[in-house]
Design a protein around this motif. Structure first.
Motif, short mmCIF file in Angstrom:
data_model
loop_
_atom_site.label_atom_id
_atom_site.label_comp_id
_atom_site.label_asym_id
_atom_site.label_seq_id
_atom_site.Cartn_x
_atom_site.Cartn_y
_atom_site.Cartn_z
N VAL A 319 -2.79 -18.10 -14.74
CA VAL A 319 -1.94 -16.93 -14.49
C VAL A 319 -2.50 -15.72 -15.24
N ASN A 320 -2.77 -14.67 -14.48
CA ASN A 320 -3.30 -13.40 -15.02
C ASN A 320 -4.61 -13.56 -15.80
N LYS A 321 -5.40 -14.57 -15.45
CA LYS A 321 -6.69 -14.76 -16.12
C LYS A 321 -7.82 -14.28 -15.22
N LEU A 322 -7.57 -14.28 -13.88
CA LEU A 322 -8.56 -13.83 -12.90
C LEU A 322 -7.88 -12.83 -11.99
N LYS A 323 -8.68 -11.99 -11.34
CA LYS A 323 -8.13 -11.06 -10.36
C LYS A 323 -8.78 -11.36 -9.03
N CYS A 324 -8.01 -11.41 -7.96
CA CYS A 324 -8.57 -11.75 -6.65
C CYS A 324 -9.47 -10.61 -6.17
N THR A 325 -10.63 -10.98 -5.64
CA THR A 325 -11.57 -9.95 -5.18
C THR A 325 -11.45 -9.68 -3.68
N ASN A 326 -10.60 -10.43 -2.98
CA ASN A 326 -10.42 -10.20 -1.54
C ASN A 326 -9.64 -8.89 -1.34
N LYS A 327 -10.30 -7.95 -0.70
CA LYS A 327 -9.68 -6.62 -0.54
C LYS A 327 -8.40 -6.67 0.29
N LYS A 328 -8.24 -7.77 1.08
CA LYS A 328 -7.06 -7.83 1.96
C LYS A 328 -5.92 -8.64 1.36
N CYS A 329 -6.11 -9.08 0.12
CA CYS A 329 -5.08 -9.91 -0.52
C CYS A 329 -3.89 -9.04 -0.95
N ILE A 330 -2.69 -9.58 -0.80
CA ILE A 330 -1.47 -8.85 -1.20
C ILE A 330 -1.51 -8.52 -2.69
#
Ligand code: NCD
Length: 362
Positions: A319-330
């Motif tokens: 939790v809150n350790k990585l950030k999603c790199t998919n530009k289309k992710c909510i």
């Protein structure tokens, strides 16, 4: 609360039950005409749709219920900057069940975590589309009499075609399924489906660019539209848009009982001439979709009434350790949303809980 965000949210027994109810609805519609009397379905469509939205609305009306909602983001408070979580909390006070379509991958999942009523994913970006899968499964079942032992070819845009991702995930729970993936190399199936479903479940599959070479081996041919709206580069869309066109000539190479499916809308990937072929089942699929949505609405409202809960084991989530790199992710836009990742079978590889894209932890 029990929601359906992906087809795997339903067990095989539940899928069988929904198919059974849908068949009964098609034979005895009168029996169901008042089942949802006094209930409201909210159709929250942040992205254009004709058949999915109207299919949900027709389904609810045929169950004797009512419908509220909107059909484009511009006519909702999203245009004022409202979060998906707040929209879900608000609508929970107005309706009994939500069907949500959203261009952001994972948006219906976020809604389900905040709503106090069931949420059905009616398509989230290029991610998944479980109720189209229900339509597909009922059509395959009615045409073939089984959901096991089938050679299923998927042709076209396997990268952005969310209906493909959801149907593969549903078929992975049946036995003897052989998958043939037919696409240009730029539009191959995403890794999370290839590795996370086909390979993980030990399913037999091949990848090819050659529709004519593969067509003669298939029991089911699932054609798809090249998803123009999901391309970042429109020149690439122009280059790929006519990759596959199923014609009456190509159908001559198919088996006598091959069943041709398409989630629709069609652009030009199936010649109109093919519609006359009795193997073309895509318009039957539309009707089956309405029956399956009726059956799903009934099931989820029943589960809600009986207090059936779905517990998610989040103990191994990052939790809150990585950030999603998919530009289309909510998770790129939703206010104060926790960034959550779940471990995969591969060491050091984590999957975003919202959009399922993978990230490596060094
Ligand atoms: C599909 C979708 O929305 O993903 N359509 C549908 O739901 N019937 C397929 C598509 O848009 O190509």
């Amino acid at each position: 609360m029990r929601s359906v965000i992906d087809t795997v949210d339903l067990t095989v027994e539940e899928l069988d039950g929904i198919i059974k109810t849908a068949c009964d609805i098609s034979e005895n519609p009168q029996k169901y005409a008042e089942k949802c009397k006094g209930k409201k379905l909210a159709t929250l469509f942040f992205e254009p749709s004709t058949r999915t939205r109207l299919s949900f609305e027709a389904a609810m009306y045929e169950l004797g219920g009512n419908v509220i909602g909107f059909s484009e983001a511009g006519s909702s408070s999203a245009a004022k900057g409202e979060s998906v979580a707040d929209t879900a909390k608000v609508i929970s006070h107005y309706a009994d069940i939500i069907a949500m379509r959203h261009p952001r991958e994972g948006a219906p999942y976020v809604a389900s975590k905040n709503a106090t009523i069931p949420v059905i994913n009616a398509g989230d970006g290029g991610h998944c589309h479980p109720t189209q899968t229900l339509a597909d499964l009922l059509t395959i079942y009615r045409e073939k009499g089984r959901l096991n032992d089938l050679s299923v070819g998927f042709c076209g845009d396997l990268k952005y075609g969310r209906t493909v991702h959801s149907l593969i995930s549903a078929l992975s729970r049946y036995t003897g399924i052989k998958v043939v993936l037919i696409s240009p190399k730029e539009l191959k199936l995403p890794v999370y489906v290839k590795e996370g479903v086909l390979e993980k479940k030990g399913m037999e599959y091949v990848e090819t660019t050659d529709l004519e070479g593969a067509i003669g081996t298939l029991d089911i041919l699932y054609m798809t539209r090249i998803q123009r709206e999901r391309f970042d580069d429109q020149a690439e869309y122009e280059r790929l848009k006519d990759s596959y066109i199923l014609t009456a000539e190509k159908m001559q190479k198919a088996k006598a009982d091959t069943c041709v499916l398409h989630p629709l809308p069609r652009v030009n990937e199936i010649s109109v001439k093919v519609d006359e072929d009795k193997r073309a089942c895509y318009f039957k699929q539309v009707l089956n979709g309405k029956y399956m949505r009726m059956a799903l609405i009934l099931k989820l409202l029943e589960d809600a009434q009986n207090g059936v809960e779905k517990k998610e084991d989040e103990s191994e989530y990052l939790v809150n350790k990585l950030k999603c790199t998919n530009k289309k992710c909510i998770s790129q836009v939703e206010q104060e949303l926790e960034h959550k990742f779940m471990p995969t079978e591969k060491k050091g590889v984590y999957r975003c809980v919202y959009c399922e894209s993978e990230q490596i932890v060094k």
